[in-house]
Write a protein that holds these residues in place. Structure first.
Motif, mmCIF file in Angstrom:
data_model
loop_
_atom_site.group_PDB
_atom_site.id
_atom_site.type_symbol
_atom_site.label_atom_id
_atom_site.label_comp_id
_atom_site.label_asym_id
_atom_site.label_seq_id
_atom_site.Cartn_x
_atom_site.Cartn_y
_atom_site.Cartn_z
ATOM 1 N N ALA A 65 -2.204 0.550 -8.751
ATOM 2 C CA ALA A 65 -0.774 0.577 -8.429
ATOM 3 C C ALA A 65 -0.440 -0.462 -7.368
ATOM 4 O O ALA A 65 0.572 -1.161 -7.459
ATOM 5 N N ARG A 66 -1.323 -0.589 -6.373
ATOM 6 C CA ARG A 66 -1.062 -1.565 -5.310
ATOM 7 C C ARG A 66 -1.111 -2.989 -5.860
ATOM 8 O O ARG A 66 -0.327 -3.856 -5.469
ATOM 9 N N THR A 67 -2.057 -3.215 -6.789
ATOM 10 C CA THR A 67 -2.146 -4.533 -7.414
ATOM 11 C C THR A 67 -0.889 -4.811 -8.228
ATOM 12 O O THR A 67 -0.343 -5.916 -8.212
ATOM 13 N N LYS A 68 -0.424 -3.778 -8.938
ATOM 14 C CA LYS A 68 0.756 -3.941 -9.782
ATOM 15 C C LYS A 68 1.991 -4.251 -8.922
ATOM 16 O O LYS A 68 2.816 -5.071 -9.301
ATOM 17 N N VAL A 69 2.077 -3.599 -7.767
ATOM 18 C CA VAL A 69 3.198 -3.880 -6.868
ATOM 19 C C VAL A 69 3.183 -5.359 -6.495
ATOM 20 O O VAL A 69 4.201 -6.047 -6.544
ATOM 21 N N ARG A 70 1.994 -5.879 -6.185
ATOM 22 C CA ARG A 70 1.912 -7.286 -5.775
ATOM 23 C C ARG A 70 2.314 -8.212 -6.915
ATOM 24 O O ARG A 70 3.032 -9.183 -6.711
ATOM 25 N N VAL A 71 1.821 -7.894 -8.123
ATOM 26 C CA VAL A 71 2.159 -8.761 -9.261
ATOM 27 C C VAL A 71 3.668 -8.749 -9.497
ATOM 28 O O VAL A 71 4.301 -9.797 -9.672
ATOM 29 N N ARG A 72 4.271 -7.560 -9.435
ATOM 30 C CA ARG A 72 5.726 -7.485 -9.663
ATOM 31 C C ARG A 72 6.494 -8.137 -8.530
ATOM 32 O O ARG A 72 7.530 -8.764 -8.756
ATOM 33 N N GLU A 73 5.979 -8.012 -7.310
ATOM 34 C CA GLU A 73 6.675 -8.639 -6.176
ATOM 35 C C GLU A 73 6.632 -10.162 -6.268
ATOM 36 O O GLU A 73 7.527 -10.840 -5.773
ATOM 37 N N ASP A 122 10.820 -0.727 2.282
ATOM 38 C CA ASP A 122 10.622 -2.156 2.400
ATOM 39 C C ASP A 122 11.651 -2.612 3.417
ATOM 40 O O ASP A 122 12.830 -2.302 3.266
ATOM 41 N N HIS A 123 11.228 -3.303 4.451
ATOM 42 C CA HIS A 123 12.205 -3.609 5.490
ATOM 43 C C HIS A 123 13.277 -4.585 5.021
ATOM 44 O O HIS A 123 14.339 -4.674 5.622
ATOM 45 N N ARG A 124 13.018 -5.282 3.938
ATOM 46 C CA ARG A 124 14.037 -6.197 3.430
ATOM 47 C C ARG A 124 15.278 -5.451 2.947
ATOM 48 O O ARG A 124 16.346 -6.019 2.807
ATOM 49 N N MET A 125 15.107 -4.145 2.679
ATOM 50 C CA MET A 125 16.263 -3.335 2.259
ATOM 51 C C MET A 125 17.351 -3.303 3.324
ATOM 52 O O MET A 125 18.520 -3.070 3.020
ATOM 53 N N ALA A 160 0.836 -1.198 0.000
ATOM 54 C CA ALA A 160 0.000 0.000 0.000
ATOM 55 C C ALA A 160 0.871 1.249 0.000
ATOM 56 O O ALA A 160 0.530 2.267 -0.620
ATOM 57 N N LEU A 161 2.008 1.194 0.679
ATOM 58 C CA LEU A 161 2.917 2.339 0.713
ATOM 59 C C LEU A 161 3.735 2.408 -0.574
ATOM 60 O O LEU A 161 3.889 3.478 -1.176
ATOM 61 N N ARG A 162 4.216 1.249 -1.019
ATOM 62 C CA ARG A 162 5.047 1.241 -2.222
ATOM 63 C C ARG A 162 4.235 1.566 -3.468
ATOM 64 O O ARG A 162 4.770 2.057 -4.456
ATOM 65 N N TYR A 165 18.804 -11.394 3.107
ATOM 66 C CA TYR A 165 18.385 -10.469 2.035
ATOM 67 C C TYR A 165 19.530 -9.573 1.581
ATOM 68 O O TYR A 165 19.614 -9.208 0.419
ATOM 69 N N GLY A 166 20.399 -9.213 2.535
ATOM 70 C CA GLY A 166 21.514 -8.336 2.193
ATOM 71 C C GLY A 166 22.430 -8.929 1.140
ATOM 72 O O GLY A 166 23.042 -8.209 0.355
ATOM 73 N N LYS A 167 22.483 -10.268 1.119
ATOM 74 C CA LYS A 167 23.413 -10.909 0.181
ATOM 75 C C LYS A 167 22.757 -11.244 -1.150
ATOM 76 O O LYS A 167 23.400 -11.703 -2.081
ATOM 77 N N LEU A 168 21.445 -11.060 -1.220
ATOM 78 C CA LEU A 168 20.755 -11.470 -2.441
ATOM 79 C C LEU A 168 20.441 -10.285 -3.355
ATOM 80 O O LEU A 168 19.790 -10.444 -4.382
ATOM 81 N N GLY A 169 20.904 -9.111 -2.992
ATOM 82 C CA GLY A 169 20.712 -7.945 -3.856
ATOM 83 C C GLY A 169 19.254 -7.568 -3.998
ATOM 84 O O GLY A 169 18.664 -7.723 -5.064
ATOM 85 N N PHE A 170 18.658 -7.096 -2.923
ATOM 86 C CA PHE A 170 17.235 -6.795 -2.955
ATOM 87 C C PHE A 170 16.950 -5.332 -3.319
ATOM 88 O O PHE A 170 17.584 -4.425 -2.800
ATOM 89 N N GLU A 171 16.016 -5.123 -4.211
ATOM 90 C CA GLU A 171 15.557 -3.772 -4.575
ATOM 91 C C GLU A 171 14.044 -3.715 -4.396
ATOM 92 O O GLU A 171 13.350 -4.601 -4.880
ATOM 93 N N PRO A 172 13.510 -2.705 -3.701
ATOM 94 C CA PRO A 172 12.051 -2.686 -3.519
ATOM 95 C C PRO A 172 11.310 -2.372 -4.825
ATOM 96 O O PRO A 172 11.841 -1.699 -5.716
ATOM 97 N N VAL A 173 10.086 -2.890 -4.906
ATOM 98 C CA VAL A 173 9.224 -2.632 -6.067
ATOM 99 C C VAL A 173 8.384 -1.396 -5.767
ATOM 100 O O VAL A 173 7.733 -1.338 -4.729
ATOM 101 N N VAL A 174 8.420 -0.407 -6.638
ATOM 102 C CA VAL A 174 7.672 0.824 -6.376
ATOM 103 C C VAL A 174 6.820 1.191 -7.589
ATOM 104 O O VAL A 174 7.247 1.045 -8.725
ATOM 105 N N GLU A 175 5.599 1.623 -7.308
ATOM 106 C CA GLU A 175 4.715 2.154 -8.365
ATOM 107 C C GLU A 175 4.254 3.538 -7.926
ATOM 108 O O GLU A 175 4.152 3.816 -6.737
ATOM 109 N N ASN A 176 3.933 4.394 -8.894
ATOM 110 C CA ASN A 176 3.686 5.790 -8.537
ATOM 111 C C ASN A 176 2.244 6.273 -8.665
ATOM 112 O O ASN A 176 1.967 7.438 -8.442
#
Ligand code: SF4
Ligand code: SF4
Lengths: 357, 112
Positions: free
Chosen positions: A250-258, A224-227, A215-217, A233-244
């Motif tokens: 947008a929230r649905t799209k974040v979920r699909v991309r996640e 994203d706390h995984r950041m 909902a925030l992203r 997570y630190g070793k797996l190169g995590f980048e948060p998914v963001v929609e504008n």
């Protein structure tokens, strides 16, 4: 003239009891008052009565969807108090199960959202895909949801080469099978008509109200706390998914991309799975306090634990993501039409049982 | 703009046949390690009470005098903590909570 309409606690789109008292002006929502407390189970109190090792299994039952991440957050809290170093392999395994849980939770949420705007066929199709993930979890831990895989100091189960191959097979099936429903939920005119421009909350407001998770992203805030790189997570190169776009779409799209992102994370963790111990043995009881945060499918969960040196905890407090998202939800509802209320509620993916614990 | 994009799948589903199994005539084999129910080999139990101490659901009661091992199945959350705790390894998890209706018997019934 305005009138008051109770939405829930029993409503066809709500899987769990939540009531919103909607103040309506004709068909427009003027304000909403939440009423929670229908399924309070007193788990925090019960946790003070069992010993802290038994609590791992109890805490897992706080949520029936992201159960593994609850036991993981709790274990991380006790580990922090007692200074237990978790073996590297256990950290990777925790990521694998946590991400599998995120995948099944997001698929569940997307299906329920489709159901909320009356698209039953899409609902079935998405839940069919979800079974692949459930199989992956059952094959690796012996249960579908209550994995019982996390324990203080590490994990209780292992993934051998054969199981890893099975999980990869299931993930490949997921990628193949989810392509069509993803196209429909993101591209179909009728779906867009229900989601685009509905339930808008801008990034600044969302941040101020303490929104968490997709909902925030979906409002353009990259949090994203995984950041912070807990577990592996630190070793797996995590980048948060963001929609504008700040709306339900947008929230649905974040979920699909996640979903795809989690799929990649599981694959990467399986490929990089180091050899080694599964858990660190420990002695003694927790003395001291800790606050731990973990990113769950619905957002960030906060665990506060205080131990007094005996085998029972003094206090356990859980702030679940849905609780944090209720205030933003009320903000999103203002000004929307009555038919959109259900869609907006489902767009934050509410989990009421874990909110009330 | 795409309209009715689910129709392709609906038409596919019409010709493809069901995706679900024909339960109970056809039952999927359990995954190895599936946690279905707890069983005890009472002959090797020494009534030490370790399992009861570890159980988070208070499903087990063990007494030394008289030698008794009691299990309330409906309290059990099938976590497996007792299996790990038992020093004599007399507890184990078997897949499936209840007996599955026998697939062959069903098939035979149908054929007759
Ligand atoms: S499986 Fe868990 S809940 Fe069941 S009897 Fe054993 S310890 Fe108790
Ligand atoms: S731990 Fe094992 S040996 Fe001890 S009472 Fe339980 S079942 Fe019997």
């Amino acid at each position: 003239m305005s009138m008051l309409v109770p939405f829930g606690p029993q409503h066809p789109v709500l899987p769990e009891p939540l009531q919103l008292r909607l103040e309506l002006d004709d068909e427009k929502v003027v304000s909403a008052i939440p009423v929670v407390g229908y399924v309070h189970r007193g788990l925090e109190k019960l946790a003070e009565q069992k010993d802290f090792i038994q609590d791992t299994y109890l805490i897992e039952r706080v949520c029936g969807i992201c159960s593994f991440q609850h036991s993981m957050a709790y274990s991380m809290g006790v580990e922090e108090i007692m200074n237990i170093e978790v073996p590297e392999r256990a950290n990777y395994l925790r990521v694998i199960w946590a991400e599998l849980h995120r995948m099944h939770s997001h698929l569940l949420a997307l299906g329920l959202l489709a159901d909320a705007f009356g698209f039953e066929n899409l609902f079935y199709t998405i839940w069919k895909v979800r079974e692949e993930i459930m199989d992956a979890m059952e094959a690796t831990t012996g249960a579908r949801v209550m994995l019982g895989a996390c324990c203080i100091g590490g994990v209780r189960k292992d993934i051998n080469a054969e199981q890893a191959k099975f999980v990869l097979e299931k993930l490949a099936n997921f990628e193949k099978d989810f392509k069509r429903p993803a196209e429909v939920i993101l591209g179909d005119y009728s779906v867009k008509e229900r989601l685009c421009g509905v339930g808008i909350i801008d990034g600044k407001k969302a941040y101020e109200l303490g929104t968490v998770g997709p909902a925030l992203r979906g409002s353009g805030v990259a949090k994203d706390h995984r950041m912070t790189g807990y577990a592996a997570y630190g070793k797996l190169g995590f980048e948060p998914v963001v929609e504008n776009d700040c709306d339900c779409y947008a929230r649905t799209k974040v979920r699909v991309r996640e979903l795809y992102q989690s799929c990649e994370l599981v694959k990467a963790a399986l490929a990089a799975l180091p050899e080694g111990e599964l858990k660190t043995p420990f002695k003694g009881n927790p003395l001291g306090e800790a606050a731990v945060r973990v990113e769950q499918p619905r957002g960030e969960v906060l665990y506060y634990l205080r131990g007094n040196g005996t085998d029972k905890l003094d206090r356990l407090r859980i702030r679940t993501p849905t609780f944090a998202n209720i205030a933003p939800l009320l903000n999103m509802l203002v000004g929307c039409g009555l038919p959109d209320v259900a869609v907006i509620i489902l767009s934050i993916d509410p989990c009421i049982s874990c909110t009330e614990r | 703009m795409r309209l009715f994009s689910i129709f392709k799948d609906i038409l596919g589903n019409l010709v493809k046949g069901p995706v679900t199994r024909n339960y109970p005539a056809e039952v999927r084999d359990p995954f190895p390690g599936e946690r279905g129910k707890l069983v005890i080999d009472e002959k090797s139990c020494i009534f030490c009470g370790m399992c009861a101490k570890k159980c988070p659901a208070n499903a087990l009661t063990v007494t030394r005098q008289p030698k008794e091992w009691k299990f309330e199945r409906f309290r059990c959350i099938i976590c497996g903590a007792c299996v790990e705790a038992c020093p004599k390894k007399c507890l184990s998890m078997v897949p499936r909570l209840a007996e599955e209706p026998k697939a062959e018997a069903k098939a035979k019934e149908k054929a007759e």
